[in-house]
Write a protein that holds these residues in place. Structure first.
Motif, mmCIF file in Angstrom:
data_model
loop_
_atom_site.group_PDB
_atom_site.id
_atom_site.type_symbol
_atom_site.label_atom_id
_atom_site.label_comp_id
_atom_site.label_asym_id
_atom_site.label_seq_id
_atom_site.Cartn_x
_atom_site.Cartn_y
_atom_site.Cartn_z
ATOM 1 N N UNK A 98 0.819 -1.209 0.000
ATOM 2 C CA UNK A 98 0.000 0.000 0.000
ATOM 3 C C UNK A 98 0.854 1.262 0.000
ATOM 4 N N UNK A 99 1.945 1.258 0.756
ATOM 5 C CA UNK A 99 2.806 2.437 0.809
ATOM 6 C C UNK A 99 3.468 2.739 -0.514
ATOM 7 N N UNK A 100 3.752 1.723 -1.296
ATOM 8 C CA UNK A 100 4.347 1.924 -2.620
ATOM 9 C C UNK A 100 3.288 2.194 -3.675
ATOM 10 N N UNK A 101 2.083 1.699 -3.448
ATOM 11 C CA UNK A 101 1.020 1.850 -4.445
ATOM 12 C C UNK A 101 0.559 3.297 -4.580
ATOM 13 N N UNK A 114 1.222 1.188 -16.920
ATOM 14 C CA UNK A 114 2.637 0.811 -16.777
ATOM 15 C C UNK A 114 3.218 1.271 -15.444
ATOM 16 N N UNK A 115 2.599 2.289 -14.847
ATOM 17 C CA UNK A 115 3.065 2.760 -13.542
ATOM 18 C C UNK A 115 2.663 1.815 -12.423
ATOM 19 N N UNK A 116 1.754 0.899 -12.711
ATOM 20 C CA UNK A 116 1.240 -0.004 -11.682
ATOM 21 C C UNK A 116 1.710 -1.430 -11.903
ATOM 22 N N UNK A 117 2.847 -1.561 -12.561
ATOM 23 C CA UNK A 117 3.476 -2.864 -12.733
ATOM 24 C C UNK A 117 4.506 -3.093 -11.620
ATOM 25 N N UNK A 163 7.562 -3.654 -11.854
ATOM 26 C CA UNK A 163 8.666 -2.786 -12.241
ATOM 27 C C UNK A 163 8.106 -1.647 -13.075
ATOM 28 N N UNK A 164 8.207 -0.425 -12.551
ATOM 29 C CA UNK A 164 7.618 0.727 -13.232
ATOM 30 C C UNK A 164 8.233 0.911 -14.605
#
Length: 265
Positions: free
Chosen positions: A150-153, A225-228, A230-231
């Motif tokens: 969640x913190x990275x999302x 692509x930002x939510x893969x 690996x960005x």
């Protein structure tokens, strides 16, 4: 610019757009509550994972809004601004003031962009609050089967929202150009929305091949692509570059045409 912002804020269409965007997450939530957890046996999409967490519900709102729902407020805020003044016969009085036309246009377009940005941010933001209240705070599950903490999302979702705003600049510039060329606000707004729909249809024509990469609609979902795990920046950079290029040309046409326009209405 503050006067223009307050005038736009008090307009009924601004309140209606805000109410619709604020209500949409609740409508989608009610649909999930009545219809059950979405799912497809053949493939998994962000909509299928909407009930996994608040972050997933926010991404679902962004997915639903991309392509049409968020095009409308952008076209409305940027396409109605000058044409509405002309339709009210108040544009000539604005131009009678000792303010350069370019400065007037710049302020109106800037205010239109601010309201557009608020609209684009509002939908996933309210979706995050509503989704968290309904499904809890948790990791962002991805269609490929992986998940993001969640913190990275949240920063990733912010990147996706920023891309959506930048990709809509071409619609904003087109609507603004049409607004300077017509006295009919509906024509400017409708023209921008119509072009958005047409480019989306053309992008679905696979026979066009690589020509589709010149269509802004081709990159509108590159924010995924930002939510893969690996960005990936490639698709988003191409989409933003294309949108900015078209926007610069359209804005140049708007400023050039309006500077020479004989406003008599």
């Amino acid at each position: 610019m503050w006067v223009e912002a307050m005038r736009q804020l008090r307009r009924r269409r601004t309140l209606v757009i805000g109410a619709v965007l604020a209500a949409l997450p609740f409508v989608i939530l009610a649909a999930f509550q009545l219809g059950g957890t979405p799912g497809r046996p053949d493939r998994t999409t962000f909509i299928d994972l909407a009930t996994a967490s608040g972050a997933n519900f926010a991404v679902t709102m962004l997915f639903v809004g991309t392509g049409f729902m968020l095009v409308i407020p952008v076209a409305l805020f940027c396409g109605d601004t000058v044409a509405s003044e002309a339709s009210w016969s108040s544009l000539r009085y604005l131009l009678a003031a000792p303010v350069p036309r370019a400065r007037l246009l710049a302020r109106k377009f800037a205010v239109g962009l601010v309201f557009s940005a608020v609209a684009i941010v509002m939908l996933p933001a309210i979706g995050l609050v509503v989704g968290t209240a309904a499904y809890g705070w948790g990791d962002l599950k991805l269609p490929a089967g992986a998940s993001l903490p969640a913190g990275e999302a949240l920063p990733r979702i912010a990147v996706a929202v920023a891309f959506v705003f930048l990709s809509e600049l071409v619609i904003a510039a087109l609507a603004f150009w049409l607004s300077t060329a017509t006295d009919a606000p509906l024509g400017a707004v409708g023209g921008a929305v119509f072009v958005s729909i047409i480019t989306g249809v053309l992008d679905a024509v696979t026979a066009l091949g690589d020509l589709r990469e010149w269509l802004p609609a081709h990159w509108q979902y590159a924010w995924a692509d930002a939510l893969q795990p690996q960005l990936e920046w490639g698709g988003m950079l191409q989409g933003v570059s294309l949108s900015l290029s078209y926007a610069v040309v359209l804005l140049a046409l708007a400023f050039r045409g309006f500077a020479r326009k004989d406003v008599v209405s």
